[in-house]
Design a protein around this motif. Structure first.
Motif, PDB file in Angstrom:
ATOM      1  N   UNK A  76      -2.939   8.551   4.328  1.00 25.49           N
ATOM      2  CA  UNK A  76      -3.618   7.627   3.887  1.00 25.49           C
ATOM      3  C   UNK A  76      -4.363   7.198   2.150  1.00 25.49           C
ATOM      4  N   UNK A  77      -4.720   6.513   2.579  1.00 20.16           N
ATOM      5  CA  UNK A  77      -5.557   5.355   1.729  1.00 20.16           C
ATOM      6  C   UNK A  77      -6.690   6.300   0.556  1.00 20.16           C
ATOM      7  N   UNK A  78      -7.269   7.500   0.714  1.00 18.92           N
ATOM      8  CA  UNK A  78      -8.132   8.634   1.086  1.00 18.92           C
ATOM      9  C   UNK A  78      -7.262   9.079   0.068  1.00 18.92           C
ATOM     10  N   UNK A  79      -6.146   9.374  -0.705  1.00 18.36           N
ATOM     11  CA  UNK A  79      -5.736  10.488  -1.269  1.00 18.36           C
ATOM     12  C   UNK A  79      -6.095   9.212  -2.712  1.00 18.36           C
ATOM     13  N   UNK A  80      -6.069   8.342  -3.258  1.00 17.76           N
ATOM     14  CA  UNK A  80      -6.252   7.634  -4.440  1.00 17.76           C
ATOM     15  C   UNK A  80      -7.689   7.715  -4.481  1.00 17.76           C
ATOM     16  N   UNK A  83       1.276  12.389 -12.918  1.00 23.88           N
ATOM     17  CA  UNK A  83       0.198  12.217 -13.024  1.00 23.88           C
ATOM     18  C   UNK A  83      -0.585  13.357 -12.985  1.00 23.88           C
ATOM     19  N   UNK A  84      -1.007  14.312 -13.623  1.00 27.47           N
ATOM     20  CA  UNK A  84      -2.264  15.081 -13.562  1.00 27.47           C
ATOM     21  C   UNK A  84      -2.691  14.814 -11.895  1.00 27.47           C
ATOM     22  N   UNK A  85      -3.915  14.258 -12.622  1.00 26.63           N
ATOM     23  CA  UNK A  85      -5.013  13.748 -11.030  1.00 26.63           C
ATOM     24  C   UNK A  85      -3.837  13.227  -9.604  1.00 26.63           C
ATOM     25  N   UNK A  86      -2.627  13.239  -9.523  1.00 25.96           N
ATOM     26  CA  UNK A  86      -2.310  12.816  -8.181  1.00 25.96           C
ATOM     27  C   UNK A  86      -1.287  13.919  -7.492  1.00 25.96           C
ATOM     28  N   UNK A  87      -1.493  14.862  -8.745  1.00 24.20           N
ATOM     29  CA  UNK A  87      -0.913  16.054  -8.160  1.00 24.20           C
ATOM     30  C   UNK A  87      -1.669  17.185  -7.628  1.00 24.20           C
ATOM     31  N   UNK A  88      -2.602  17.056  -8.190  1.00 19.75           N
ATOM     32  CA  UNK A  88      -4.229  17.500  -8.338  1.00 19.75           C
ATOM     33  C   UNK A  88      -4.304  17.978  -7.285  1.00 19.75           C
ATOM     34  N   UNK A  89      -4.554  15.896  -5.931  1.00 18.34           N
ATOM     35  CA  UNK A  89      -5.354  15.254  -5.021  1.00 18.34           C
ATOM     36  C   UNK A  89      -3.737  15.803  -4.475  1.00 18.34           C
ATOM     37  N   UNK A  90      -3.001  15.598  -3.945  1.00 19.72           N
ATOM     38  CA  UNK A  90      -1.667  15.778  -3.325  1.00 19.72           C
ATOM     39  C   UNK A  90      -1.438  17.446  -3.506  1.00 19.72           C
ATOM     40  N   UNK A  91      -2.223  18.330  -3.924  1.00 18.85           N
ATOM     41  CA  UNK A  91      -2.083  19.551  -3.551  1.00 18.85           C
ATOM     42  C   UNK A  91      -2.865  19.784  -2.934  1.00 18.85           C
ATOM     43  N   UNK A  92      -4.348  19.713  -3.648  1.00 30.29           N
ATOM     44  CA  UNK A  92      -5.682  19.521  -2.498  1.00 30.29           C
ATOM     45  C   UNK A  92      -5.602  18.942  -0.804  1.00 30.29           C
ATOM     46  N   UNK A  93      -4.946  18.225  -0.513  1.00 33.35           N
ATOM     47  CA  UNK A  93      -5.293  17.421   0.050  1.00 33.35           C
ATOM     48  C   UNK A  93      -3.975  16.828   1.419  1.00 33.35           C
ATOM     49  N   UNK A  94      -2.890  17.018   0.559  1.00 29.00           N
ATOM     50  CA  UNK A  94      -1.519  17.003   1.832  1.00 29.00           C
ATOM     51  C   UNK A  94      -1.082  16.119   0.670  1.00 29.00           C
ATOM     52  N   UNK A  95       0.258  15.743   0.671  1.00 28.69           N
ATOM     53  CA  UNK A  95       0.978  14.242   0.255  1.00 28.69           C
ATOM     54  C   UNK A  95       1.168  12.789   0.717  1.00 28.69           C
ATOM     55  N   UNK A  96       0.503  12.288   0.021  1.00 29.93           N
ATOM     56  CA  UNK A  96       0.330  10.647   0.637  1.00 29.93           C
ATOM     57  C   UNK A  96       0.972  10.253   1.889  1.00 29.93           C
ATOM     58  N   UNK A  97       2.168  10.524   1.613  1.00 27.61           N
ATOM     59  CA  UNK A  97       2.542   9.501   2.701  1.00 27.61           C
ATOM     60  C   UNK A  97       3.733  10.367   4.152  1.00 27.61           C
ATOM     61  N   UNK A  98       3.511  10.532   5.178  1.00 28.68           N
ATOM     62  CA  UNK A  98       4.076  11.754   5.765  1.00 28.68           C
ATOM     63  C   UNK A  98       5.514  12.142   5.896  1.00 28.68           C
ATOM     64  N   UNK A  99       6.471  13.298   5.892  1.00 30.30           N
ATOM     65  CA  UNK A  99       7.951  13.813   5.749  1.00 30.30           C
ATOM     66  C   UNK A  99       8.510  12.628   6.546  1.00 30.30           C
ATOM     67  N   UNK A 100       9.089  12.144   5.486  1.00 28.99           N
ATOM     68  CA  UNK A 100      10.321  11.403   5.724  1.00 28.99           C
ATOM     69  C   UNK A 100      11.726  11.373   7.208  1.00 28.99           C
TER      70      UNK A 100
END
Length: 204
Positions: free
Chosen positions: A10-14, A187-204
């Protein structure tokens, strides 16, 4: 400390991305989506509309990702995610930041929902999406991001929709946007966020 109510994919990753950029910890409460890819009932106990993201700070609650991002840069006195106030770039940034949910999202989500449902995207929806992506390409200019090398709130805001479009293969005919999305993912912030909470989008 900020409490972030974060729905998966979700948008929470932002919000988490910006917090990572700002070096600010948060108490994250995660929510899984239902089998129908909807928000669970538990989020209705947080916000009357069952929304995510929602943050809590000092007993107050804020929803809407754009408002949350603005709140966080104000709270932590951050000046690195916007162009210099008083310049035309500042107001261009504010327009692009609001454009994401007010103009781009309604068009993108028509195509995204068709893709999620396994249906062919209607011709009109594809035409509207292509028009929006051509506009973003023009705004990128020489890139790599909307304001050159500076990562801004507008870049973070647009990332979620690009993640969904890319997952469905809808950026293939827009190589500049595809390259832009790849840059955002580095971007480092994106990498850290998705490593912590999972990807923005579900697996294709």
């Amino acid at each position: 400390m900020i409490k972030l109510h974060a729905l998966k994919y979700s948008r929470a990753t932002r919000v988490l991305w910006l917090l990572e950029d700002l070096g600010q910890p948060c108490e994250r409460v995660d929510y899984d989506r239902t089998e129908e890819f909807r928000a669970p009932e538990a989020l209705s106990n947080v916000h009357p509309l069952g929304k995510s993201p929602v943050i809590e700070d000092n007993g107050e609650m804020i929803a809407e990702s754009a408002t949350i991002l603005r709140y966080l840069v104000a709270k932590y006195d951050d000046h690195s995610h916007r162009p210099q106030p008083g310049t035309w770039d500042y107001w261009r940034h504010e327009a692009l930041f609001d454009y994401v949910e007010s103009s781009f999202a309604p068009v993108a989500l028509k195509a995204i929902m068709s893709g999620f449902q396994g249906r062919e995207i209607p011709e009109q929806a594809q035409t509207e999406l292509d028009k929006q992506l051509a506009y973003i390409t023009r705004e990128l200019g020489d890139g790599p991001m909307l304001f050159g090398t500076q990562l801004t709130l507008a870049d973070i805001q647009i990332s979620y929709l690009l993640a969904l479009l890319d997952m469905l293969g809808l950026l293939q005919d827009h190589p500049d946007i595809s390259d832009y999305w790849q840059e955002l993912q580095s971007q480092p912030g994106y990498i850290a966020a998705t490593e912590a909470a999972g990807p923005m989008a579900p697996p294709g």
